[in-house]
Design a protein around this motif. Structure first.
Motif, PDB file in Angstrom:
ATOM      1  N   ALA A   1      -5.084   0.589   3.923  1.00 17.21           N
ATOM      2  CA  ALA A   1      -4.852  -0.846   3.170  1.00 17.21           C
ATOM      3  C   ALA A   1      -5.804  -1.834   3.812  1.00 17.21           C
ATOM      4  O   ALA A   1      -5.618  -2.954   3.395  1.00 17.21           O
ATOM      5  CB  ALA A   1      -3.525  -1.195   3.671  1.00 17.21           C
TER       6      ALA A   1
ATOM      7  N   ALA B   1      -1.407   5.932   3.525  1.00 12.15           N
ATOM      8  CA  ALA B   1      -1.228   4.796   2.743  1.00 12.15           C
ATOM      9  C   ALA B   1      -1.483   3.515   3.523  1.00 12.15           C
ATOM     10  O   ALA B   1      -2.418   2.472   3.208  1.00 12.15           O
ATOM     11  CB  ALA B   1       0.031   4.487   1.911  1.00 12.15           C
TER      12      ALA B   1
ATOM     13  N   SER C   1       0.792  -1.193   0.120  1.00 13.81           N
ATOM     14  CA  SER C   1       0.007  -0.005   0.160  1.00 13.81           C
ATOM     15  C   SER C   1       0.905   1.194   0.003  1.00 13.81           C
ATOM     16  O   SER C   1       0.751   2.350  -0.785  1.00 13.81           O
ATOM     17  CB  SER C   1      -1.125   0.041   1.159  1.00 13.81           C
ATOM     18  OG  SER C   1      -1.917   1.083   0.989  1.00 13.81           O
TER      19      SER C   1
ATOM     20  N   SER D   1       1.351   4.201  -3.370  1.00 11.50           N
ATOM     21  CA  SER D   1       0.847   5.217  -3.094  1.00 11.50           C
ATOM     22  C   SER D   1       1.487   6.228  -3.921  1.00 11.50           C
ATOM     23  O   SER D   1       2.611   6.419  -3.979  1.00 11.50           O
ATOM     24  CB  SER D   1       0.902   5.647  -1.774  1.00 11.50           C
ATOM     25  OG  SER D   1       0.754   6.981  -1.604  1.00 11.50           O
TER      26      SER D   1
END
Length: 420
Positions: free
Chosen positions: A342, A338, A314, A318
């Motif tokens: 997730a 981020a 994640s 980003s």
């Protein structure tokens, strides 16, 4: 060059030596690469061949995308008997979304190459990479196969690795050797990948050769385990390609006692294979289209390994994190953001974040809150071409590393006019 590698349990102080030769470094493997003219206006090599002088145990892993290139269907079909002797690969055209025509042409590639090598059609595997939805020029390949076969040599790995490249900016090949008892085992590899990469096993192709003697079922298990720790932890842009494929051939010419169970020899091989695939995976991440730096996200202190991988990806995927890294901006808030979307349970108030590179290290977040830090030092740390984003969740004893790259102006440029 020697390294001691013991990432996997059961192996201590494995002595590995890196050598030249790529996919032809192991005993009994030859390769070649030529230009056959698959992409109009291009003079680059676009057709490659890997050949084992004797039949080899073989295994593969493939993209999880529901839309798959025709070569994947043919290769999976040919691997039903868990053996192969040759792999033909083209760049310049993915042979994907071409219906029955694509399947027929992928099969034709294997039958034409098999005839030239005096093999059965199902002893040849096939892979393709390039633009999607354009009919494959099978005549160019047919006309090129005789020269491709004639050029097979022990020195052919360089030409082969060039021939599978698309937007790659550098070749990706590697070989290493290690010992099982008194038998020297060699593993060679070549790969391509630059953009459209979220492997889960883009377009990412990897071909591995070894002279190890191993039961086909265990070869597949070793490949699966290794890919899970390496290629499946790379993401350049979150796009899982239609043609991602990793293939391995093991021809047994090292003459070691055949590995038939998960014993010390199996664990040693798995560790060596994982070491090789880790370096290759990082090279793919480093060569993300338009990339200026390799990013390694280290998630530590997780509840389990799966959570750590999801959270790491994640962060790596980003766009805001990636652009901050391109600008060498220590904008750690984007990293927590981020992590937060997730869909993994963690406590934001326990998270620490630091950045590391050859220029030093700097902690920027502790227990989910900002720390005073020197922006000039942070800029210096983030200006290197390899940067580690270190995240401690402080929740458990599990960790995972994933790899990606920054996002530059050049990525948009490359992918905006890819077909032209």
């Amino acid at each position: 060059m020697h390294r001691h590698f013991s990432q996997l349990k059961g192996v201590i102080n494995l002595d590995i030596k890196y050598i030249d030769g790529g996919v032809t470094a192991p005993n009994g493997f030859l390769a070649s690469g030529i230009h056959c003219g698959l992409k109009p206006g291009s003079l680059k090599k676009d057709l490659a061949l890997i050949y084992s002088e004797i039949p080899a145990a073989a295994a593969g892993m493939y993209t999880k995308n529901k839309v798959k290139g025709a070569p994947i269907y043919i290769t999976k079909e040919h691997l039903s008997n868990k053996k192969a002797q040759a792999i033909i690969i083209n760049s310049g055209n993915a042979n994907t979304c071409n219906g029955d025509d694509g399947l027929h042409k992928a099969k034709k590639m294997t039958s034409l190459q098999a005839k030239e090598l005096n093999l059965k059609t199902d002893e040849v595997l096939v892979a393709s990479t390039g633009v999607i939805g354009v009919p494959l020029n099978i005549d160019a390949i047919k006309n090129g196969i005789p020269m491709l076969t004639k050029n097979l040599s022990k020195d052919g790995s360089n030409d082969a690795s060039l021939a599978i490249m698309t937007t790659d900016t550098f070749q990706k090949q590697l070989a290493l050797e290690f010992y099982l008892g008194d038998k020297k085992i060699t593993i060679g590899s070549m790969a391509k990948g630059s953009g459209m990469i979220e492997p889960n096993m883009g377009t990412m192709l990897s071909f591995i050769t070894t002279d190890l003697s191993i039961a086909p079922e265990l070869l597949h298990e070793a490949l699966q385990s290794s890919v899970g720790l390496t290629y499946n932890r790379v993401s350049v842009d979150g796009d899982t390609s239609t043609n991602d494929m990793v293939l391995i051939l093991a021809n047994g010419l090292a003459e070691n006692p055949t590995i038939t169970e998960k014993d010390e020899s199996y664990n040693t091989f798995l560790s060596a294979l994982t070491e090789l695939n880790t370096i290759m995976a990082k090279n793919i991440a480093k060569d993300g289209e338009g990339a200026t730096k390799l990013l390694e996200c280290q998630i530590i202190g997780a509840k389990n390994e799966k959570d750590a991988v999801v959270l790491g990806k994640s962060v790596i995927n980003s766009s805001l994190v990636k652009t901050a890294m391109f600008g060498s901006d220590a904008n750690w808030g984007r990293i927590l953001c981020a992590l937060g979307y997730a869909n993994i349970d963690f406590d934001p108030e326990k998270v620490d974040v630091a950045f590391e590179s050859t220029a030093g290290s700097i902690k920027v977040c502790e227990a989910g809150s900002s720390l005073p830090f020197d922006e000039d030092i942070a800029k210096k740390v983030l200006s290197e071409n390899e940067v580690i984003i270190k995240i401690n969740l402080s929740l458990g004893g599990y960790s995972a590393y994933v790899w990606g790259c920054d996002l530059s102006y050049e990525y948009v440029k490359i992918n905006g006019d890819y077909r032209s």
